[in-house]
Scaffold this motif. Structure first.
Motif, mmCIF file in Angstrom:
data_model
loop_
_atom_site.group_PDB
_atom_site.id
_atom_site.type_symbol
_atom_site.label_atom_id
_atom_site.label_comp_id
_atom_site.label_asym_id
_atom_site.label_seq_id
_atom_site.Cartn_x
_atom_site.Cartn_y
_atom_site.Cartn_z
ATOM 1 N N PRO A 1 61.228 27.365 55.147
ATOM 2 C CA PRO A 1 59.795 27.059 55.301
ATOM 3 C C PRO A 1 59.515 26.157 56.507
ATOM 4 O O PRO A 1 58.694 25.254 56.442
ATOM 5 C CB PRO A 1 59.468 26.355 53.989
ATOM 6 C CG PRO A 1 60.729 25.645 53.639
ATOM 7 C CD PRO A 1 61.840 26.570 54.081
ATOM 8 N N ILE A 2 60.240 26.394 57.611
ATOM 9 C CA ILE A 2 60.021 25.570 58.795
ATOM 10 C C ILE A 2 59.739 26.440 60.013
ATOM 11 O O ILE A 2 60.071 27.624 60.033
ATOM 12 C CB ILE A 2 61.212 24.638 59.099
ATOM 13 C CG1 ILE A 2 62.475 25.432 59.435
ATOM 14 C CG2 ILE A 2 61.466 23.675 57.955
ATOM 15 C CD1 ILE A 2 63.614 24.586 59.933
ATOM 16 N N SER A 3 59.132 25.825 61.002
ATOM 17 C CA SER A 3 58.872 26.471 62.277
ATOM 18 C C SER A 3 59.236 25.513 63.397
ATOM 19 O O SER A 3 59.162 24.298 63.240
ATOM 20 C CB SER A 3 57.391 26.838 62.424
ATOM 21 O OG SER A 3 57.026 27.834 61.514
ATOM 22 N N VAL A 4 59.619 26.081 64.514
ATOM 23 C CA VAL A 4 59.804 25.316 65.731
ATOM 24 C C VAL A 4 58.573 25.607 66.581
ATOM 25 O O VAL A 4 58.263 26.763 66.847
ATOM 26 C CB VAL A 4 61.101 25.731 66.462
ATOM 27 C CG1 VAL A 4 61.235 24.972 67.775
ATOM 28 C CG2 VAL A 4 62.313 25.506 65.568
ATOM 29 N N ARG A 5 57.877 24.568 66.955
ATOM 30 C CA ARG A 5 56.639 24.703 67.720
ATOM 31 C C ARG A 5 56.778 23.965 69.038
ATOM 32 O O ARG A 5 57.592 23.064 69.171
ATOM 33 C CB ARG A 5 55.457 24.126 66.941
ATOM 34 C CG ARG A 5 55.214 24.821 65.623
ATOM 35 C CD ARG A 5 54.144 24.096 64.808
ATOM 36 N NE ARG A 5 54.085 24.653 63.482
ATOM 37 C CZ ARG A 5 53.329 25.681 63.133
ATOM 38 N NH1 ARG A 5 52.536 26.250 64.018
ATOM 39 N NH2 ARG A 5 53.337 26.140 61.903
ATOM 40 N N GLY A 6 55.973 24.354 69.966
ATOM 41 C CA GLY A 6 55.969 23.648 71.234
ATOM 42 C C GLY A 6 54.693 23.925 71.976
ATOM 43 O O GLY A 6 54.031 24.932 71.731
ATOM 44 N N ASN A 7 54.326 23.005 72.830
ATOM 45 C CA ASN A 7 53.186 23.265 73.687
ATOM 46 C C ASN A 7 53.394 22.614 75.040
ATOM 47 O O ASN A 7 54.085 21.610 75.179
ATOM 48 C CB ASN A 7 51.864 22.839 73.056
ATOM 49 C CG ASN A 7 51.679 21.362 72.981
ATOM 50 O OD1 ASN A 7 52.512 20.653 72.467
ATOM 51 N ND2 ASN A 7 50.556 20.879 73.492
ATOM 52 N N VAL A 8 52.829 23.251 76.029
ATOM 53 C CA VAL A 8 52.785 22.721 77.381
ATOM 54 C C VAL A 8 51.326 22.390 77.642
ATOM 55 O O VAL A 8 50.443 23.227 77.443
ATOM 56 C CB VAL A 8 53.308 23.747 78.408
ATOM 57 C CG1 VAL A 8 53.145 23.211 79.824
ATOM 58 C CG2 VAL A 8 54.754 24.102 78.120
ATOM 59 N N THR B 1 51.695 17.238 83.682
ATOM 60 C CA THR B 1 52.196 18.254 82.754
ATOM 61 C C THR B 1 53.032 17.576 81.687
ATOM 62 O O THR B 1 53.867 16.720 81.992
ATOM 63 C CB THR B 1 53.064 19.280 83.504
ATOM 64 O OG1 THR B 1 52.292 19.846 84.565
ATOM 65 C CG2 THR B 1 53.518 20.382 82.567
ATOM 66 N N PHE B 2 52.805 17.961 80.425
ATOM 67 C CA PHE B 2 53.566 17.426 79.300
ATOM 68 C C PHE B 2 54.131 18.584 78.489
ATOM 69 O O PHE B 2 53.468 19.607 78.301
ATOM 70 C CB PHE B 2 52.670 16.576 78.397
ATOM 71 C CG PHE B 2 52.150 15.339 79.078
ATOM 72 C CD1 PHE B 2 52.890 14.177 79.073
ATOM 73 C CD2 PHE B 2 50.933 15.353 79.725
ATOM 74 C CE1 PHE B 2 52.426 13.038 79.715
ATOM 75 C CE2 PHE B 2 50.455 14.231 80.363
ATOM 76 C CZ PHE B 2 51.199 13.065 80.365
ATOM 77 N N PHE B 3 55.335 18.417 77.984
ATOM 78 C CA PHE B 3 55.973 19.388 77.096
ATOM 79 C C PHE B 3 56.215 18.693 75.774
ATOM 80 O O PHE B 3 56.738 17.576 75.739
ATOM 81 C CB PHE B 3 57.289 19.892 77.686
ATOM 82 C CG PHE B 3 58.000 20.861 76.790
ATOM 83 C CD1 PHE B 3 57.412 22.069 76.443
ATOM 84 C CD2 PHE B 3 59.250 20.565 76.297
ATOM 85 C CE1 PHE B 3 58.061 22.965 75.608
ATOM 86 C CE2 PHE B 3 59.914 21.455 75.462
ATOM 87 C CZ PHE B 3 59.315 22.660 75.128
ATOM 88 N N SER B 4 55.812 19.344 74.674
ATOM 89 C CA SER B 4 55.878 18.713 73.355
ATOM 90 C C SER B 4 56.488 19.642 72.313
ATOM 91 O O SER B 4 55.772 20.376 71.626
ATOM 92 C CB SER B 4 54.474 18.298 72.909
ATOM 93 O OG SER B 4 53.860 17.480 73.862
ATOM 94 N N PRO B 5 57.823 19.647 72.156
ATOM 95 C CA PRO B 5 58.443 20.428 71.087
ATOM 96 C C PRO B 5 58.344 19.679 69.753
ATOM 97 O O PRO B 5 58.319 18.443 69.728
ATOM 98 C CB PRO B 5 59.896 20.555 71.539
ATOM 99 C CG PRO B 5 60.129 19.351 72.384
ATOM 100 C CD PRO B 5 58.803 19.038 73.038
ATOM 101 N N ALA B 6 58.274 20.435 68.660
ATOM 102 C CA ALA B 6 58.182 19.837 67.324
ATOM 103 C C ALA B 6 58.809 20.772 66.296
ATOM 104 O O ALA B 6 58.899 21.980 66.509
ATOM 105 C CB ALA B 6 56.719 19.578 66.952
ATOM 106 N N VAL B 7 59.212 20.191 65.183
ATOM 107 C CA VAL B 7 59.670 20.952 64.026
ATOM 108 C C VAL B 7 58.693 20.638 62.899
ATOM 109 O O VAL B 7 58.381 19.470 62.650
ATOM 110 C CB VAL B 7 61.110 20.566 63.617
ATOM 111 C CG1 VAL B 7 61.529 21.283 62.349
ATOM 112 C CG2 VAL B 7 62.078 20.865 64.753
#
Length: 158
Positions: A67-74, A85-91
Motif C-alpha cells: 500500500p505504498i507509492s514512490v512519488r516525486g515532483n520537479v 528548480t527543486f526536486f522532491s522525492p517522497a514515499v
C-alpha cells in the motif's frame, strides 16, 4: 513573532494531516472492498501569485502488492527575475477511500538551489475519467524558513 506563527502553522498542518488520516482509515475500515486508485501516473500543476510563478511536474509509481507509492515532483519557481528548480522525492502510504480514490500521507526530501529540507505530505487522488487523475497535495516542510504549500493538478494514469 513571525517565527512563532510559522511554527504554529506547521504544527497545525501536521495535526490536520494526522486527523485526515485517522478519518480516512475509519472510512477504509468500514469499506474493506474498496480498491482505491491503482497504477502509476504523471501530471502537473501551475500556480501564480505574489510575483511568483510555479510549474510542477508530478509523478507517482505504484508499488504493486504494497500500500505504498514512490512519488516525486520537479518544481520550477520563477520569482524576482530568477528561476530555481527543486526536486522532491517522497514515499507515501496509500489508503483506499473509495472507488479509484486514495488518500495518502508520507515523507520526503526536497532539494535544489543549494538547499534541502525534509517534509511531510498528505493528499488525495481520484480518477475522474478514463486514465485522467485529479490530485491535491499538502506539503509541510520541517524547516522554519520554508512555507507549507498546497497544489491541485491533473495527471495521466498508465
Amino acid at each position: 513573532m513571525l517565527k512563532f506563527f510559522k511554527s504554529a502553522a506547521k504544527i497545525s498542518a501536521v495535526s490536520a494531516i494526522a486527523c485526515t488520516l485517522s478519518f480516512a482509515s475509519t472510512l477504509s475500515a468500514n469499506a474493506q472492498t474498496q480498491r482505491g486508485l491503482e497504477g502509476s501516473y504523471v501530471g502537473g500543476s501551475f500556480s501564480t501569485g505574489g510575483g511568483v510563478t510555479r510549474l510542477n511536474v508530478y509523478g507517482r509509481y505504484d508499488v504493486r502488492q504494497l500500500p505504498i507509492s514512490v512519488r516525486g515532483n520537479v518544481t520550477l519557481v520563477d520569482g524576482s527575475g530568477s528561476t530555481q528548480t527543486f526536486f522532491s522525492p517522497a514515499v507515501t502510504y496509500d489508503l483506499p477511500i473509495g472507488n479509484k480514490t486514495n488518500a495518502y500521507a508520507g515523507a520526503g526530501l526536497s532539494f535544489g538551489s543549494g538547499d534541502s529540507t525534509a517534509f511531510l505530505n498528505a493528499g488525495a487522488e481520484k480518477e475522474i475519467a478514463t486514465n485522467i487523475v485529479v490530485f491535491g497535495d499538502l506539503t509541510v516542510p520541517l524547516d522554519n524558513n520554508v512555507d507549507a504549500g498546497f497544489s491541485v493538478g491533473l495527471g495521466y494514469r498508465f
